[in-house]
Design an enzyme around this catalytic site. Structure first.
Site, mmCIF file in Angstrom:
data_model
loop_
_atom_site.group_PDB
_atom_site.id
_atom_site.type_symbol
_atom_site.label_atom_id
_atom_site.label_comp_id
_atom_site.label_asym_id
_atom_site.label_seq_id
_atom_site.Cartn_x
_atom_site.Cartn_y
_atom_site.Cartn_z
ATOM 1 N N ALA A 1 -15.458 10.686 -30.896
ATOM 2 C CA ALA A 1 -14.730 11.600 -31.782
ATOM 3 C C ALA A 1 -15.667 12.044 -32.893
ATOM 4 O O ALA A 1 -16.338 11.224 -33.522
ATOM 5 C CB ALA A 1 -13.510 10.904 -32.360
ATOM 6 N N GLU B 1 1.098 3.793 1.973
ATOM 7 C CA GLU B 1 1.731 4.140 3.252
ATOM 8 C C GLU B 1 3.015 3.334 3.455
ATOM 9 O O GLU B 1 4.034 3.854 3.912
ATOM 10 C CB GLU B 1 0.777 3.849 4.422
ATOM 11 C CG GLU B 1 -0.529 4.635 4.397
ATOM 12 C CD GLU B 1 -1.640 3.902 3.641
ATOM 13 O OE1 GLU B 1 -1.356 3.276 2.597
ATOM 14 O OE2 GLU B 1 -2.799 3.972 4.084
ATOM 15 N N ASP C 1 -14.902 -1.027 -38.497
ATOM 16 C CA ASP C 1 -13.577 -0.447 -38.221
ATOM 17 C C ASP C 1 -12.515 -1.506 -37.981
ATOM 18 O O ASP C 1 -11.321 -1.217 -38.054
ATOM 19 C CB ASP C 1 -13.640 0.466 -36.979
ATOM 20 C CG ASP C 1 -14.296 1.800 -37.294
ATOM 21 O OD1 ASP C 1 -14.661 2.007 -38.468
ATOM 22 O OD2 ASP C 1 -14.434 2.627 -36.377
ATOM 23 N N SER D 1 -27.117 4.150 -26.247
ATOM 24 C CA SER D 1 -27.710 3.217 -25.265
ATOM 25 C C SER D 1 -27.205 3.516 -23.858
ATOM 26 O O SER D 1 -27.980 3.510 -22.904
ATOM 27 C CB SER D 1 -27.361 1.763 -25.569
ATOM 28 O OG SER D 1 -27.478 1.483 -26.914
ATOM 29 N N LEU E 1 -8.543 -2.774 -30.404
ATOM 30 C CA LEU E 1 -8.948 -2.422 -29.032
ATOM 31 C C LEU E 1 -7.853 -2.752 -28.023
ATOM 32 O O LEU E 1 -8.137 -3.204 -26.914
ATOM 33 C CB LEU E 1 -10.262 -3.116 -28.647
ATOM 34 C CG LEU E 1 -11.452 -2.836 -29.571
ATOM 35 C CD1 LEU E 1 -12.618 -3.744 -29.223
ATOM 36 C CD2 LEU E 1 -11.885 -1.382 -29.488
ATOM 37 N N CYS F 1 -6.062 1.607 5.618
ATOM 38 C CA CYS F 1 -6.874 0.398 5.811
ATOM 39 C C CYS F 1 -6.586 -0.226 7.171
ATOM 40 O O CYS F 1 -5.505 -0.075 7.740
ATOM 41 C CB CYS F 1 -6.611 -0.600 4.696
ATOM 42 S SG CYS F 1 -4.994 -1.360 4.762
ATOM 43 N N THR G 1 -19.325 -1.201 -34.972
ATOM 44 C CA THR G 1 -17.981 -0.621 -35.016
ATOM 45 C C THR G 1 -16.950 -1.723 -35.240
ATOM 46 O O THR G 1 -15.995 -1.561 -35.993
ATOM 47 C CB THR G 1 -17.669 0.090 -33.679
ATOM 48 O OG1 THR G 1 -18.721 0.992 -33.409
ATOM 49 C CG2 THR G 1 -16.357 0.837 -33.735
ATOM 50 N N HIS H 1 0.836 -1.200 0.000
ATOM 51 C CA HIS H 1 0.000 0.000 0.000
ATOM 52 C C HIS H 1 0.872 1.252 0.000
ATOM 53 O O HIS H 1 2.064 1.200 0.313
ATOM 54 C CB HIS H 1 -0.926 -0.015 1.206
ATOM 55 C CG HIS H 1 -2.098 -0.951 1.008
ATOM 56 N ND1 HIS H 1 -3.117 -1.062 1.914
ATOM 57 C CD2 HIS H 1 -2.391 -1.795 -0.014
ATOM 58 C CE1 HIS H 1 -3.997 -1.943 1.455
ATOM 59 N NE2 HIS H 1 -3.585 -2.413 0.303
ATOM 60 N N GLY I 1 -19.617 2.464 -31.333
ATOM 61 C CA GLY I 1 -20.144 3.585 -32.078
ATOM 62 C C GLY I 1 -21.326 4.322 -31.468
ATOM 63 O O GLY I 1 -21.638 4.172 -30.285
HETATM 64 C C1 AOF Z 1 -4.556 1.861 2.010
HETATM 65 N N1 AOF Z 1 -3.530 2.215 1.228
HETATM 66 O O1 AOF Z 1 -2.471 2.215 -0.721
HETATM 67 C C2 AOF Z 1 -4.550 1.169 -0.647
HETATM 68 C C3 AOF Z 1 -5.659 0.852 0.169
HETATM 69 O O2 AOF Z 1 -5.276 -5.879 0.832
HETATM 70 P P1 AOF Z 1 -5.693 -5.102 -0.363
HETATM 71 O O3 AOF Z 1 -4.507 -4.538 -1.105
HETATM 72 O O4 AOF Z 1 -6.623 -5.853 -1.284
HETATM 73 O O5 AOF Z 1 -6.480 -3.800 0.170
HETATM 74 C C4 AOF Z 1 -7.750 -3.863 0.704
HETATM 75 C C5 AOF Z 1 -8.203 -2.542 1.297
HETATM 76 O O6 AOF Z 1 -7.234 -1.515 1.196
HETATM 77 C C6 AOF Z 1 -9.435 -1.963 0.629
HETATM 78 O O7 AOF Z 1 -10.198 -1.356 1.641
HETATM 79 C C7 AOF Z 1 -8.900 -0.915 -0.296
HETATM 80 O O8 AOF Z 1 -9.839 0.113 -0.546
HETATM 81 C C8 AOF Z 1 -7.723 -0.401 0.491
HETATM 82 N N2 AOF Z 1 -6.707 0.178 -0.365
HETATM 83 N N3 AOF Z 1 -5.630 1.237 1.478
HETATM 84 O O9 AOF Z 1 -4.502 2.092 3.213
HETATM 85 C C9 AOF Z 1 -3.453 1.900 -0.072
HETATM 86 N N4 AOF Z 1 -4.508 0.800 -1.951
HETATM 87 ZN ZN ZN Z 2 -3.455 -0.158 3.627
#
Ligand code: AOF
Ligand code: ZN
Length: 351
Positions: free
Chosen positions: A152, A46, A197, A290, A201, A73, A193, A44, A284
């Site tokens: 576009a 942090e 085209d 829709s 993708l 989290c 499309t 994460h 398209g």
């Molecule tokens: C944070 N810091 O950078 C991110 C968070 O265990 P995971 O990676 O699947 O994370 C699950 C939870 O962490 C979920 O609530 C998601 O929204 C959050 N993501 N949280 O503190 C981060 N990416």
């Molecule tokens: Zn986290």
């Protein structure tokens, strides 16, 4: 906080179903560390920020502020809870933009930090913070992906000529669209499309991966065509009204196109269940209409070329007019690219 947002966006397209998150550690006006969530399943923001702090600066952490774009989290899923790291390292203060919409975290992460005696400030640049996690908010609130419609048009307001492949916007716009493809989890187009085209993708003009391809085939025409054309490696979901009569390429998965009034909603739920949080719709006109009629859109990126679409007298009947923008479309910004102008419209998110 702006720096957190900036860092987080470096991972656009790589974190789904998780949100984009950035973090910065500051001590007496000096940045000690920075980090962002780079990939789903990975560390994460942090943790990345903490790891980036030089060994000699670690002693300053109990006197430092951790800025993070999302509430830290407090659950152990792919990685340990960030609240544990913050408590263990004894950060003095945590500044957050928005709460995590994940029902098991929302508000709890903040409570845990506060009860550990850490000063917590929330709601900093909250509008931008909310925007950053719009795909996750929409998933929890509406059980569908964030839907971006790309369109576009020529200077005289046409998307093309029925049955003919006509380039509208220029080379730089094309590259930009590939960037948008990279930043999306999936890209969707209709059978019309696809037939006319023959788009691959995929993302070929920007770094990074290609999104999942989604083909909507209400008339059941594509199963015959797909095996005859070289297909890219990216996985493809073919939503078709008819089961395939011929073997499909191994990258293609057939799914029934639901025959009901709210078919498109159903389909979006299916995509949400497959962890698709950002969907790019590349026409398209019929498909765009829709989505607009069903109210299934969050953002419209409208590219307008400087020149009008040249056509013969007999082609006049075949011109495809650009669908009308819905009244809820709120203009947000414009920019130029070579001879094209792009206008970005958003549907205001409920606060
Ligand atoms: C944070 N810091 O950078 C991110 C968070 O265990 P995971 O990676 O699947 O994370 C699950 C939870 O962490 C979920 O609530 C998601 O929204 C959050 N993501 N949280 O503190 C981060 N990416
Ligand atoms: Zn986290």
């Amino acid at each position: 906080m702006r720096r957190c947002f900036e860092l987080s966006r470096l991972a656009a397209g790589s974190t789904s179903p998780n949100p984009l998150v950035g973090a910065v550690i500051v001590h007496q006006g000096r940045i000690l560390g920075e980090g962002w969530h780079k990939k789903y399943g990975g560390a994460h923001a942090e943790v990345e920020a903490f790891r980036s702090v030089a060994a000699e600066d670690r002693r300053h952490i109990p006197e430092s502020t951790l800025y993070v774009s999302l509430e830290p989290c407090c659950i152990h899923r792919n990685t340990p809870a960030c609240t544990d790291l913050i408590r263990r390292e004894r950060f003095k203060r945590v500044v957050i933009s928005v709460r995590d919409p994940h029902p098991e975290v929302s508000g709890r992460g903040i409570e845990i930090l506060k009860s550990a005696g850490i000063e917590v400030v929330e709601g900093v640049l909250a509008e931008e913070g909310r925007e950053l996690i719009a795909p996750q908010r929409i998933y929890y609130e509406e059980n569908r992906p964030y839907i971006l419609l790309k369109c576009a048009q020529s200077a005289n307001g046409f998307m093309g000529i029925r049955g003919r492949r006509v380039p509208i916007t220029g080379a730089l716009s094309q590259r930009l669209v590939h960037r948008w493809r990279k930043e999306s989890d999936a890209i969707l187009t209709g059978s019309g499309t696809f037939i006319v085209d023959n788009p691959l993708l995929t993302n070929r003009l920007w770094f990074g991966e290609s999104p999942v391809r989604i083909l909507l085939d209400r008339r059941g025409r594509l199963a015959q065509i797909l095996p005859k054309r070289p297909q890219p490696h990216s996985p493809t979901l073919l939503f078709s009204s008819r089961p395939p009569a011929v073997p499909l390429p191994s990258s293609v998965e057939w799914l029934p196109y639901p025959e009901e009034p709210h078919a498109l909603q159903k389909l979006m739920q299916e995509l949400a269940a497959r962890n698709i949080r950002r969907l790019l719709v590349e026409g398209g006109a019929e498909i765009l209409r829709s989505f607009l009629q069903a109210g299934l859109w969050d953002e419209i990126r409208l590219g307008t070329a400087a020149s009008s679409l040249a056509h013969t007298a007999s082609e006049k009947e075949l011109l495809i007019p650009t669908p009308q923008l819905p009244p809820e479309a709120r203009w947000e910004q414009s920019f130029s690219l070579e001879n094209d102008r792009w206008d970005i419209y958003k549907r205001k998110l409920p606060v």
